[in-house]
Design an enzyme around this catalytic site. Structure first.
Site, PDB file in Angstrom:
ATOM      1  CE  LYS A  27      -3.959   2.131   2.426  1.00  0.00           C
ATOM      2  NZ  LYS A  27      -4.860   2.084   3.589  1.00  0.00           N
ATOM      3  CB  SER A  34      -8.297   3.848   2.513  1.00  0.00           C
ATOM      4  OG  SER A  34      -7.489   3.209   3.475  1.00  0.00           O
ATOM      5  CB  SER A  86      -8.781   1.185   5.516  1.00  0.00           C
ATOM      6  OG  SER A  86      -9.479   2.390   5.349  1.00  0.00           O
TER       7      SER A  86
END
Lengths: 496, 98
Positions: free
Chosen positions: A79, A154, A178
């Site tokens: 990420k 997210s 998330s």
């Protein structure tokens, strides 16, 4: 079965035995990225050269007779919130476009030391604020099950990458859901470890009392192996727990719910929940009973106030954390033409560099923390946080784990909630309590909703440092579903 | 609690160092009003005697050994700076001219 369809554990075994090289495994995944990522949009940056160099290093270590770790040579999508010295770290924001951090996050360092091959950085909602990746300054990622729908957020680039077989593993961060929400809506396993169980050092901060790095995988054992590799005490994070990592890998292999007490959270049902989600959830409850668990209903009355409390606490912390983006020391600087003051440049830079959701949250946080409103908003939210923790404590006196749907609905169409913040916030309804109390919680796939054929996730919540229970129950369910489905849920995903 | 006014949003934007456009102020005033009304539900909870939690972990005073460790070089520290100059961060003026 091609290399990209194998699990991380299988790939590691093949590499360790010399049947395939780490370079071949990385090459296969880089080829897959080249083939499909234009449609999926999981990656913000693909690091082909760095990945192949890391893979060659693993092959060399093996050739030299070195004992390799359990995931050595396995590719991973990382990420874009984690600092990486050799790749940009943008957090999905224009304000950090092209920024290269001068140090690695602890999670990044541990991935490298374990011989994992970082393929690149994945897309995300800007500064991890959102549930769809539509808040990324670089465009949304798409759900591999249906490219017109969101992959969650997210950490939506990370979920899309693994669901599209571009990587067997990925990293995420979970502040209000998330990791678990994107895992649920793409048919993956996603784990939020106990707060403090994984290091925040080098993770660009959103809400520091909630942010928790964790793994994505296509099966429970792979998630546990990755969890074990990057978790554990880090002296560089003062909120890191100085205790051994719970026995997550053993629990994933144990896969038994015999005699386990399972509590169904009463508050997470009814209006607002998609019928297909509830149908799969009730099926999972029946399955747990069939395999020897004792399933009872449990009430956690304060959970109803988790969402409003979260949307005061998280913005408050973000308004403070994001003050560091001041156009002075790193990142974007706009309007510095020699006539403007530092303060004017700061305001112009932040207006140009932040997207709408980040601006909204900074202002909500600033409001909630201002004198005159502090007690009614932030102070009251902190008290609700205490009550939620007490609900968990009381519940875990009666049961070993709590379960609920991970999300009220399946993946929604891109654009549907993009300019409706309240509708977007509902995606985190069931996941937020575990963040506020710091508990461990996982999402595992539990089938497809009848209405739309999209994946449904089951959330399993365990006490603080009870991470192993999440994996134990998740693995037991996974084994039961494997028998029923004749394979994994992702095998039902449409090829595109 | 009532919705937030456009002037209040303009004030918040100034406090937050966000140079918002007129259109943004209109748009955000409506949205922030809806959000604040929703989160104000926390006031329904009777919590007078409940202590606040700022954090999930009851940790205080976490220390590490006071040992020298390698740190960033000036070049590394300045690598991401928008305007480095002579091993320093050049910034716009911070004082009003006399």
């Amino acid at each position: 079965m091609t290399l990209i369809h194998k699990s991380a554990a299988e790939l590691a075994a093949l590499i360790a035995s010399g049947e395939v090289s780490a370079v071949e495994v990385s090459r296969a995944h880089l080829d897959r990225i080249a083939e499909v990522d234009e449609q999926v949009g999981a990656f913000l940056h693909v690091a082909e050269d760095a990945a192949l160099a890391q893979a060659r290093a693993v092959d060399a270590r093996r050739a030299a007779g070195e004992e390799l770790g359990p995931l050595a040579g396995v590719p991973i999508a990382h990420k874009d919130v984690f600092a990486t010295t050799d790749m940009p770290t943008t957090c999905g924001s224009k304000i950090l476009e092209g920024w290269r951090p001068p140090y690695d996050a602890t999670v990044t360092r541990r991935l490298r030391e374990a011989g994992l091959v970082i393929l690149g950085k994945t897309n995300m909602d800007e500064f991890a604020m959102g549930s769809s990746t539509e808040n990324s300054a670089f465009g949304p990622s798409r759900n591999p099950w249906d490219l017109s729908r969101v992959p969650g957020g997210s950490s939506g680039g990370s979920s899309a990458a693994v669901a599209a077989f571009e990587a067997p593993l990925s990293t995420g961060t979970d502040t209000g859901g998330s990791i678990r929400q994107p895992a649920a809506v793409t048919g993956l396993v996603g784990m939020k470890p106990t707060y403090g169980g994984s290091s925040r050092y080098g993770v660009v901060a959103f809400a520091s009392s909630l942010d928790t790095p964790g793994p994505f995988a296509r099966n429970v054992l792979d998630a546990a192996l990755l969890h074990a590799v990057f978790s554990g005490h880090d002296p560089r994070d003062s909120t890191s727990i100085d205790a051994p990592v719970p026995p997550v890998v053993e629990a994933a292999r144990q896969a038994s719910v015999e005699g386990l007490r399972v509590g169904v959270v009463n508050e997470f049902s009814g209006e607002g929940y998609q019928p297909g989600v509830l149908a799969r959830f009730h099926e999972a409850c029946a399955l747990l009973e069939e395999f020897g668990a004792k399933v009872v209903e449990v009430s956690c009355p304060s959970f109803r106030y988790a969402m409003p409390a979260y949307y005061l606490i998280a913005p408050s912390e973000c308004s403070s954390n994001l003050a560091r983006f001041d156009a002075m020391r790193f990142g974007l600087r706009v309007g510095d033409d020699g006539t403007r003051s530092a303060e004017e440049v700061m305001a112009l830079t932040r207006a140009a560099g932040f997207g709408p959701e980040v601006k909204r949250r900074i202002m909500i946080g600033t409001y909630a923390l201002s004198s005159g409103y502090y007690d009614a908003y932030y102070g009251q939210a902190q008290k609700v946080r205490t009550l939620i923790t007490r609900d968990f404590t009381a519940a875990f006196e009666q049961v070993d784990v709590l379960i609920s749907p991970t999300t009220p609905t399946t993946a929604f169409p891109i654009g549907e909630r993009a300019d409706d913040p309240m509708a977007m916030y509902l995606a985190d309804l069931c996941t937020i309590p575990a963040n506020l109390a710091g508990n461990a919680a996982i999402s595992v796939p539990c089938g497809l909703a009848d209405e739309d054929g999209m994946p449904v996730g089951l959330q399993i919540m365990a006490p603080v440092l009870g991470d192993d229970r999440c994996y134990r129950v998740g693995a037991a369910l996974e084994a039961a579903y494997r028998d029923r489905w004749g394979g994994s849920l992702l095998e039902k995903a449409p090829a595109f | 609690m009532s919705a937030i006014t456009r002037d209040e949003v303009a004030h918040l934007a100034r406090l937050s160092r966000l140079a918002l456009t007129e259109d943004e102020l209109d748009h955000f005033a409506a949205q922030l009003g809806v959000i604040l009304e929703s989160v104000a539900r926390v006031s329904e909870v009777a919590a007078d005697d409940i202590p606040p939690s700022s954090h999930a972990l009851p940790l205080t005073n976490v220390f590490r050994p006071d040992e020298r460790q390698p740190s960033l070089t000036p070049d590394q520290a300045l690598a991401g700076a928008p305007a480095p100059e002579e091993n320093r961060f050049r910034v716009p003026r911070i004082l009003e001219e006399e």
